[in-house]
Scaffold this active site. Structure first.
Site, PDB file in Angstrom:
ATOM      1  N   GLU A  71      37.894  27.382  -5.347  1.00 48.94           N
ATOM      2  CA  GLU A  71      37.652  27.925  -3.996  1.00 48.94           C
ATOM      3  C   GLU A  71      38.380  29.247  -3.763  1.00 48.94           C
ATOM      4  O   GLU A  71      37.939  30.070  -2.969  1.00 48.94           O
ATOM      5  CB  GLU A  71      38.072  26.898  -2.942  1.00 48.94           C
ATOM      6  CG  GLU A  71      39.567  26.868  -2.575  1.00 48.94           C
ATOM      7  CD  GLU A  71      40.500  26.523  -3.745  1.00 48.94           C
ATOM      8  OE1 GLU A  71      40.033  25.875  -4.692  1.00 48.94           O
ATOM      9  OE2 GLU A  71      41.681  26.939  -3.717  1.00 48.94           O
TER      10      GLU A  71
ATOM     11  N   ARG B  72      38.802  31.914  -5.588  1.00 44.72           N
ATOM     12  CA  ARG B  72      38.041  33.117  -5.941  1.00 44.72           C
ATOM     13  C   ARG B  72      36.932  33.394  -4.935  1.00 44.72           C
ATOM     14  O   ARG B  72      36.505  34.530  -4.763  1.00 44.72           O
ATOM     15  CB  ARG B  72      37.508  32.994  -7.374  1.00 44.72           C
ATOM     16  CG  ARG B  72      36.533  31.882  -7.578  1.00 44.72           C
ATOM     17  CD  ARG B  72      36.376  31.518  -9.045  1.00 44.72           C
ATOM     18  NE  ARG B  72      37.511  30.728  -9.539  1.00 44.72           N
ATOM     19  CZ  ARG B  72      37.643  30.339 -10.805  1.00 44.72           C
ATOM     20  NH1 ARG B  72      36.738  30.661 -11.704  1.00 44.72           N
ATOM     21  NH2 ARG B  72      38.692  29.628 -11.162  1.00 44.72           N
TER      22      ARG B  72
ATOM     23  N   LYS C 237      40.716  16.784  -6.410  1.00 44.47           N
ATOM     24  CA  LYS C 237      41.794  16.789  -7.401  1.00 44.47           C
ATOM     25  C   LYS C 237      42.358  15.379  -7.574  1.00 44.47           C
ATOM     26  O   LYS C 237      42.251  14.560  -6.664  1.00 44.47           O
ATOM     27  CB  LYS C 237      42.938  17.695  -6.909  1.00 44.47           C
ATOM     28  CG  LYS C 237      42.649  19.171  -6.940  1.00 44.47           C
ATOM     29  CD  LYS C 237      43.860  19.950  -6.435  1.00 44.47           C
ATOM     30  CE  LYS C 237      43.603  21.445  -6.444  1.00 44.47           C
ATOM     31  NZ  LYS C 237      43.375  22.014  -7.785  1.00 44.47           N
TER      32      LYS C 237
ATOM     33  N   ASP D 209      49.273  26.488  -1.732  1.00 46.61           N
ATOM     34  CA  ASP D 209      48.169  27.320  -2.214  1.00 46.61           C
ATOM     35  C   ASP D 209      47.931  28.555  -1.335  1.00 46.61           C
ATOM     36  O   ASP D 209      46.972  29.290  -1.534  1.00 46.61           O
ATOM     37  CB  ASP D 209      46.893  26.457  -2.316  1.00 46.61           C
ATOM     38  CG  ASP D 209      45.971  26.906  -3.425  1.00 46.61           C
ATOM     39  OD1 ASP D 209      46.405  27.677  -4.296  1.00 46.61           O
ATOM     40  OD2 ASP D 209      44.785  26.503  -3.402  1.00 46.61           O
TER      41      ASP D 209
ATOM     42  N   ASP E  13      44.780  22.708  -0.521  1.00 47.97           N
ATOM     43  CA  ASP E  13      43.666  22.644  -1.471  1.00 47.97           C
ATOM     44  C   ASP E  13      43.565  21.244  -2.070  1.00 47.97           C
ATOM     45  O   ASP E  13      44.270  20.913  -3.019  1.00 47.97           O
ATOM     46  CB  ASP E  13      43.879  23.693  -2.571  1.00 47.97           C
ATOM     47  CG  ASP E  13      42.750  23.674  -3.605  1.00 47.97           C
ATOM     48  OD1 ASP E  13      41.696  23.057  -3.329  1.00 47.97           O
ATOM     49  OD2 ASP E  13      42.928  24.290  -4.677  1.00 47.97           O
TER      50      ASP E  13
HETATM   51  N1  BES Z   1      44.903  26.256  -6.335  1.00 45.33           N
HETATM   52  C1  BES Z   1      44.324  25.884  -7.563  1.00 45.33           C
HETATM   53  C2  BES Z   1      45.112  26.389  -8.775  1.00 45.33           C
HETATM   54  C3  BES Z   1      46.459  25.766  -8.953  1.00 45.33           C
HETATM   55  C4  BES Z   1      46.602  24.592  -9.657  1.00 45.33           C
HETATM   56  C5  BES Z   1      47.588  26.376  -8.448  1.00 45.33           C
HETATM   57  C6  BES Z   1      47.847  24.019  -9.821  1.00 45.33           C
HETATM   58  C7  BES Z   1      48.854  25.809  -8.611  1.00 45.33           C
HETATM   59  C8  BES Z   1      48.976  24.621  -9.297  1.00 45.33           C
HETATM   60  C9  BES Z   1      42.910  26.422  -7.666  1.00 45.33           C
HETATM   61  O1  BES Z   1      42.221  26.463  -6.467  1.00 45.33           O
HETATM   62  C10 BES Z   1      42.151  25.523  -8.584  1.00 45.33           C
HETATM   63  O2  BES Z   1      41.980  24.388  -8.234  1.00 45.33           O
HETATM   64  N2  BES Z   1      41.694  26.050  -9.712  1.00 45.33           N
HETATM   65  C11 BES Z   1      40.953  25.276 -10.648  1.00 45.33           C
HETATM   66  C12 BES Z   1      39.786  26.114 -11.131  1.00 45.33           C
HETATM   67  C13 BES Z   1      38.808  25.351 -11.994  1.00 45.33           C
HETATM   68  C14 BES Z   1      38.080  24.320 -11.158  1.00 45.33           C
HETATM   69  C15 BES Z   1      37.841  26.336 -12.577  1.00 45.33           C
HETATM   70  C16 BES Z   1      41.872  24.937 -11.807  1.00 45.33           C
HETATM   71  O3  BES Z   1      42.678  25.780 -12.194  1.00 45.33           O
HETATM   72  O4  BES Z   1      41.814  23.807 -12.283  1.00 45.33           O
HETATM   73 ZN    ZN Z   2      43.336  26.628  -4.791  1.00 42.53          ZN
HETATM   74 MN    MN Z   3      41.243  24.625  -6.063  1.00 46.36          MN
END
Ligand code: BES
Ligand code: ZN
Ligand code: MN
Length: 509
Positions: free
Chosen positions: A359, A361, A287, A298, A280
């Site tokens: 992504e 969800r 990111k 992920d 991811d």
């Molecule tokens: N895979 C990530 C969540 C994550 C972050 C898991 C750090 C483990 C460590 C997920 O896909 C994500 O990026 N979520 C975003 C959602 C936001 C854009 C609403 C997040 O949590 O920042």
């Molecule tokens: Zn993710």
């Molecule tokens: Mn993500």
């Protein structure tokens, strides 16, 4: 390139007295609140001319939790060393502490480069069942020794682990119980290693296609079948949320369907859904570079589902399970999906993409819709879904949200038993307002506040009538510091929790 799951250490049960066997080391738990030595500790003390009493008398060893002391027996007994393993107060003993005691001792054995270690479990009081104690001891010893060395070519042999762990017991009937309990615990530990290995594997090797190949290893078992939907099939059935996420990547997406049928035919299955994001990057909503490498993890939800099915099949649990794993990468590319795009999900509901980094969800939405086809008795999804859940609970707890009280209680119970702890967050009506879109049915983010909850609110839109629970494992899936029986890195979280849940599910009326 996955290992044979590091489960190389043999676990044996032998009948006899602990002082009889020739070995590199004997591990004995020592409780700080004992008044008088008893059982194996007493025997070892007597036959070594009071070595244990001596060290206690000096005050150098008290038996506090995870304290260790190595005594050299100088030929007084056939075992070369006695490893006293502090176990805290006997009155406060829990299975979680026992896992930790044996993990700490096993790591000491490894650092001494010993090939084997023996133990006696005669400290078990009448209250705890032998089965649970053996499970905790074996899990602790095995899980604590996990190392991921598949890609090491230098100094690999320095990482050698002991190859034998022997439980000694005097009574034949008890030996029989220990032997079968240890075997079951070994099966579970192997499944945890399988999940940890998959999560540890780098994104360039652990692609969606590679995940499907791992699934086919599980499908070699009795009563397990596998179906892998490729992109052509996904297009045909309309899994456009999953396909949308995968558009920026040259690696093709896969939808993995693993079924285990250990129950009677009429029994509706438990559907386990696991996020399988093999890398991811965030996509166009990219990111920050720092720690982006950790996003190879992920797919930990998917790995947990696969590990749980592997263990369920090996344990021959009498349940029906369907495991669903949407697998893809999330990368920015010329064809990548973009903020503002609208996707039509498998359910027919439309989703406005606000962030391409939300992504998980999206791919879960299609997987949950698909899960309903099996008319499951319950749907449980596991996903490294939100950073917000890490902010809320850290890496010590899984965030739990869902629609069914009984299912939540069953999971709470399994969490308590396994030490894979979880904490419930609310899913009140008001949170659902935050994911309404102006142009589509829903949008894929609800803003930063309550991010773990709005993510779950989004998922709930794709659940039909089935009882459903969502487990956000973003925190505990990956550790940055060693814990007693969980080395840093991939934890395999969810495997033991799900296996315990499924074991208890068998006994349901
Ligand atoms: N895979 C990530 C969540 C994550 C972050 C898991 C750090 C483990 C460590 C997920 O896909 C994500 O990026 N979520 C975003 C959602 C936001 C854009 C609403 C997040 O949590 O920042
Ligand atoms: Zn993710
Ligand atoms: Mn993500």
């Amino acid at each position: 390139m996955l290992s044979d799951f590091g489960g190389k250490m043999r676990i044996l049960t032998r009948k006899g007295k602990i002082t009889e066997f020739k070995s590199a080391a004997v591990v004995v738990p020592y409780f700080e609140d004992v008044k008088e030595l008893a059982g194996a500790v007493k025997l070892l003390d007597e036959e070594t001319g009071g070595m244990i009493k001596d060290i206690i008398a000096t005050g150098d060893f008290k038996g506090t939790l995870n304290q260790l002391s190595v005594l050299y027996t100088r030929g007084l007994i056939p075992a070369k060393r006695i490893v006293l393993a502090g176990a805290g107060k006997k009155t406060d003993l829990t299975m979680e502490k026992l896992r930790s005691v044996y993990a700490t001792a096993a790591k000491q054995i490894r650092s001494l480069q010993l090939k084997e270690f023996f133990t006696s479990l005669d400290f078990i009081g009448s209250n705890e069942s032998i089965e649970h104690t053996v499970q905790a001891v074996v899990e602790g010893a095995v899980l604590g020794l996990y190392q991921y060395t598949n890609y090491k070519t230098v100094d690999k042999d320095k990482k050698r682990t002991p190859n034998e762990f022997v439980i000694v017991e005097e009574k034949e009937e008890v030996c029989t119980i220990i032997r079968s309990s240890a075997e079951r615990a070994g099966i579970i530990a192997r499944a945890v290693f399988f999940a940890r290995d998959m999560v540890s594997a780098p994104g360039n090797d652990m692609t969606p296609t590679a995940m499907a190949a791992e699934a086919s290893k599980i499908a070699a078992r009795k009563n397990v079948t596998l179906r892998v939907l490729d992109e052509r099939k996904l297009k045909k059935i309309g899994m456009n949320a999953l396909l949308g996420v995968s558009k920026g990547s040259a690696e093709p997406a896969r939808f993995i369907v693993l079924e285990y049928r250990g129950g009677i035919n009429a029994d509706p299955p438990v559907a386990l859904v696991g996020k399988g994001l093999t890398f991811d990057s965030g996509g166009i909503s990219i990111k920050p570079a720092e720690k982006m490498d950790e996003m190879k993890s992920d797919m930990a939800g998917g790995a947990a589902v696969m590990g749980a099915i592997m263990a369920a099949a090996d344990l021959k649990l009498q349940v029906n399970i369907v495991g669903l794993i949407p697998a893809t990468e999330n990368l920015p590319g010329g064809r990548a999906y973009k903020p503002g795009d609208i996707l039509k999900s498998l359910s027919g509901k439309t989703i406005e993409v606000i962030s391409t980094d939300a992504e998980g969800r999206l791919i879960l939405a299609d997987a949950l819709t698909y899960a309903e086809r099996f008319k499951p008795a319950a749907i449980i999804d596991l996903a490294t879904l939100t950073g917000a859940c890490i902010i809320a609970l850290g890496d010590l707890a899984i965030g739990m949200l869902g629609t069914d009280k009984e299912l939540k209680n069953r999971l709470k119970d399994a969490a308590e038993k396994t030490g894979e702890r979880l904490w419930e967050l609310p899913l009140w009506e008001e949170y659902h307002e935050l994911i309404k879109s102006d142009v589509a049915d829903f949008k894929n983010t609800g803003g930063r506040p309550g991010g773990a909850i709005t993510a779950a609110a989004f998922l709930s839109k794709f659940i039909g009538k089935s009882p459903w629970v969502h487990l956000d494992i973003a925190g505990p899936a990956w550790l940055t510091k060693d814990r007693s029986y969980i080395p840093k890195g991939a934890t395999g979280i969810g495997v033991r929790l799900l296996v315990q849940f499924l074991k208890d599910w068998q006994k349901r009326d």
